[in-house]
Design an enzyme around this catalytic site. Sequence first.
Site, PDB file in Angstrom:
ATOM      1  N   GLU A  59      41.822  63.153  81.804  1.00 13.45           N
ATOM      2  CA  GLU A  59      41.591  64.270  82.723  1.00 13.45           C
ATOM      3  C   GLU A  59      41.642  63.793  84.173  1.00 13.45           C
ATOM      4  OE1 GLU A  59      39.852  63.347  80.142  1.00 13.45           O
ATOM      5  OE2 GLU A  59      38.886  65.001  79.071  1.00 13.45           O
ATOM      6  N   TRP A 180      60.690  39.327  50.116  1.00 12.98           N
ATOM      7  CA  TRP A 180      60.184  40.689  50.255  1.00 12.98           C
ATOM      8  C   TRP A 180      60.580  41.554  49.063  1.00 12.98           C
ATOM      9  CZ3 TRP A 180      62.241  38.468  54.919  1.00 12.98           C
ATOM     10  CH2 TRP A 180      61.257  38.186  55.864  1.00 12.98           C
ATOM     11  N   ASP A 210      51.982  33.687  50.750  1.00 12.01           N
ATOM     12  CA  ASP A 210      53.142  34.082  51.561  1.00 12.01           C
ATOM     13  C   ASP A 210      53.159  33.476  52.964  1.00 12.01           C
ATOM     14  OD1 ASP A 210      53.733  35.679  49.407  1.00 12.01           O
ATOM     15  OD2 ASP A 210      53.021  37.541  50.321  1.00 12.01           O
ATOM     16  N   GLU A 307      47.619  45.247  54.303  1.00  9.43           N
ATOM     17  CA  GLU A 307      48.834  44.852  53.574  1.00  9.43           C
ATOM     18  C   GLU A 307      48.515  43.726  52.599  1.00  9.43           C
ATOM     19  OE1 GLU A 307      52.369  44.211  55.980  1.00  9.43           O
ATOM     20  OE2 GLU A 307      51.337  44.978  57.726  1.00  9.43           O
TER      21      GLU A 307
HETATM   22  N1  LIG Z   1      53.848  43.921  47.311  1.00 16.67           N
HETATM   23  C1  LIG Z   1      52.937  43.915  48.233  1.00 16.67           C
HETATM   24  O1  LIG Z   1      52.658  44.933  48.887  1.00 16.67           O
HETATM   25  C2  LIG Z   1      52.177  42.621  48.507  1.00 16.67           C
HETATM   26  C3  LIG Z   1      51.448  42.484  49.679  1.00 16.67           C
HETATM   27  C4  LIG Z   1      50.735  41.290  49.882  1.00 16.67           C
HETATM   28  C5  LIG Z   1      50.790  40.281  48.913  1.00 16.67           C
HETATM   29  N2  LIG Z   1      51.547  40.462  47.811  1.00 16.67           N
HETATM   30  C6  LIG Z   1      51.603  39.431  46.752  1.00 16.67           C
HETATM   31  O2  LIG Z   1      50.317  39.410  46.149  1.00 16.67           O
HETATM   32  C7  LIG Z   1      50.031  38.070  45.719  1.00 16.67           C
HETATM   33  C8  LIG Z   1      48.674  37.664  46.250  1.00 16.67           C
HETATM   34  O3  LIG Z   1      47.739  38.513  45.600  1.00 16.67           O
HETATM   35  P1  LIG Z   1      46.194  38.497  45.869  1.00 16.67           P
HETATM   36  O4  LIG Z   1      45.660  39.636  45.102  1.00 16.67           O
HETATM   37  O5  LIG Z   1      45.654  37.139  45.630  1.00 16.67           O
HETATM   38  O6  LIG Z   1      46.119  38.759  47.455  1.00 16.67           O
HETATM   39  P2  LIG Z   1      45.003  39.473  48.347  1.00 16.67           P
HETATM   40  O7  LIG Z   1      44.490  40.674  47.653  1.00 16.67           O
HETATM   41  O8  LIG Z   1      45.597  39.665  49.689  1.00 16.67           O
HETATM   42  O9  LIG Z   1      43.833  38.377  48.449  1.00 16.67           O
HETATM   43  C9  LIG Z   1      42.850  38.319  47.458  1.00 16.67           C
HETATM   44  C10 LIG Z   1      41.699  37.462  47.936  1.00 16.67           C
HETATM   45  O10 LIG Z   1      41.009  38.095  49.007  1.00 16.67           O
HETATM   46  C11 LIG Z   1      39.705  37.589  49.042  1.00 16.67           C
HETATM   47  N3  LIG Z   1      38.704  38.625  49.186  1.00 16.67           N
HETATM   48  C12 LIG Z   1      37.644  38.577  50.036  1.00 16.67           C
HETATM   49  N4  LIG Z   1      36.852  39.614  49.858  1.00 16.67           N
HETATM   50  C13 LIG Z   1      37.403  40.368  48.886  1.00 16.67           C
HETATM   51  C14 LIG Z   1      36.980  41.561  48.246  1.00 16.67           C
HETATM   52  N5  LIG Z   1      35.858  42.206  48.591  1.00 16.67           N
HETATM   53  N6  LIG Z   1      37.760  42.066  47.273  1.00 16.67           N
HETATM   54  C15 LIG Z   1      38.883  41.453  46.903  1.00 16.67           C
HETATM   55  N7  LIG Z   1      39.333  40.296  47.467  1.00 16.67           N
HETATM   56  C16 LIG Z   1      38.571  39.749  48.449  1.00 16.67           C
HETATM   57  C17 LIG Z   1      39.447  36.895  47.702  1.00 16.67           C
HETATM   58  O11 LIG Z   1      39.426  35.480  47.919  1.00 16.67           O
HETATM   59  P3  LIG Z   1      38.017  34.782  48.287  1.00 16.67           P
HETATM   60  O12 LIG Z   1      37.050  35.219  47.214  1.00 16.67           O
HETATM   61  O13 LIG Z   1      38.316  33.355  48.312  1.00 16.67           O
HETATM   62  O14 LIG Z   1      37.622  35.333  49.609  1.00 16.67           O
HETATM   63  C18 LIG Z   1      40.674  37.266  46.888  1.00 16.67           C
HETATM   64  O15 LIG Z   1      41.036  36.292  45.950  1.00 16.67           O
HETATM   65  C19 LIG Z   1      51.157  37.199  46.215  1.00 16.67           C
HETATM   66  O16 LIG Z   1      52.056  37.003  45.162  1.00 16.67           O
HETATM   67  C20 LIG Z   1      51.799  38.030  47.279  1.00 16.67           C
HETATM   68  O17 LIG Z   1      53.161  37.733  47.437  1.00 16.67           O
HETATM   69  C21 LIG Z   1      52.237  41.607  47.567  1.00 16.67           C
END
Ligand SMILES: NC(=O)c1ccc[n+]([C@@H]2O[C@H](COP(=O)([O-])OP(=O)(O)OC[C@H]3O[C@@H](n4cnc5c(N)ncnc54)[C@H](OP(=O)(O)O)[C@@H]3O)[C@@H](O)[C@H]2O)c1
Length: 373
Positions: A59, A180, A210, A307
């Site tokens: 404003e 990707w 990644d 993401e």
């Molecule tokens: N297609 C897509 O959109 C996409 C996007 C990203 C990644 N990816 C793929 O996904 C894979 C990785 O998967 P991801 O499931 O391990 O990745 P993520 O979901 O990004 O990370 C998981 C980690 O986050 C931490 N975290 C902390 N607080 C959390 C909570 N409250 N709830 C859940 N997690 C929590 C945990 O580790 P701590 O307990 O050690 O904190 C958990 O192991 C890779 O292969 C990657 O390439 C795909």
Amino acid sequence: MSGARPNPTERAALARAGAMAAPHGPLVSPNPAVGCVLLADGNVVGEGVTQPPPGPHAEVVALAAAGSAAQGATAVVTLEPCAHHGRTPPCTDALIAAGVARVVIAHPDPHAIAAGGARRLADAGIEVVGPLPDDDPFRGAVAGALEGFLCAVRRARPHVTLKLARTADGHVTNPTGARWVTGGAARRAVHRWRAAVDGVLVGVGTVLADDPRLDVRDVATDHQPRPVVLDATLRTPPTARVVRPGTVLVAAPAAGDPSRQRHRAERLAEQGVEVRRVAAGPTGRGVDLPAALGALAELGMVSLLAEPGPTLAGALLDAELVDRLVLHVAVGLGDGPLDGALAPPPGAPWRTERSGGAGADAVVHLLPPTGAA
Ligand SMILES: NC(=O)c1ccc[n+]([C@@H]2O[C@H](COP(=O)([O-])OP(=O)(O)OC[C@H]3O[C@@H](n4cnc5c(N)ncnc54)[C@H](OP(=O)(O)O)[C@@H]3O)[C@@H](O)[C@H]2O)c1
């Protein structure tokens, strides 16, 4: 305040004010990005958008542009003018002092401290039109630009858009081994989205798998979002690309060997990373999600693009902390039924906000049953 409705010229000015304000969201965060257009005899005599803190509100910018032409003019604003002394004096006082005759307001200010602007203007003898009813499309249009601010005020956490990329048969990684899942057009859309939010959120699993940068590339912008990693035990390697000034790591209270934890936190902090500690998750794993989002709100973040991989994505959905779900589906990868890959999470009647394509990929935006903030 009055039963009057905006006239067609004022509605056009509202659309203009909303369009001007929309790109400013992350630049003025955590303040709301507001647009204001001043009309005299149906002509624009001044306009403005909220400036980054500690700059003036919309404003005041519009009034300065209009000068003496503001006398007797109509001010069209996307958000109810503030009635309190914050970093800047109340906008209501500026409008009253400038001699504005009529104020058209699209959206009420839900902030307990700043609200009351419409009443104050009316008490000063100004004709006040609005705030518009919930179902007015112009109110809906400006609410989109204000969604981060509105969510932060109402829920004390940032607005969360969760983006998931899948193959047609629902996998989150590319079966060809490519980095990707989706194509260039979908990834450019993600970068545009990153440019419009305060932070980009992943779990440490994605960092380890990644090594993403989580920055904005190939988009003309003055804004870079802050990378945010939920990383309960600080597993993020100091060499990770996301380790740089401005990044936020949200960790659980230090467990295990305290000197090792301290050493890790210090190494990350030396590289400009901000480490925030919150409670551990309810099962003792990860970090507590509401507490993590609350900590990010305290850092002034009102909007996040999440993401993550499937672990954190599932946890955010289970905790009902997703305000918009964006599914990118690589229809050419995998051979599952496409409607399955595009389906909302089971059990919840999610609504389609929009759907379409990005290059070779299908895109659907879904809103939870309760609606965004
Ligand atoms: N297609 C897509 O959109 C996409 C996007 C990203 C990644 N990816 C793929 O996904 C894979 C990785 O998967 P991801 O499931 O391990 O990745 P993520 O979901 O990004 O990370 C998981 C980690 O986050 C931490 N975290 C902390 N607080 C959390 C909570 N409250 N709830 C859940 N997690 C929590 C945990 O580790 P701590 O307990 O050690 O904190 C958990 O192991 C890779 O292969 C990657 O390439 C795909």
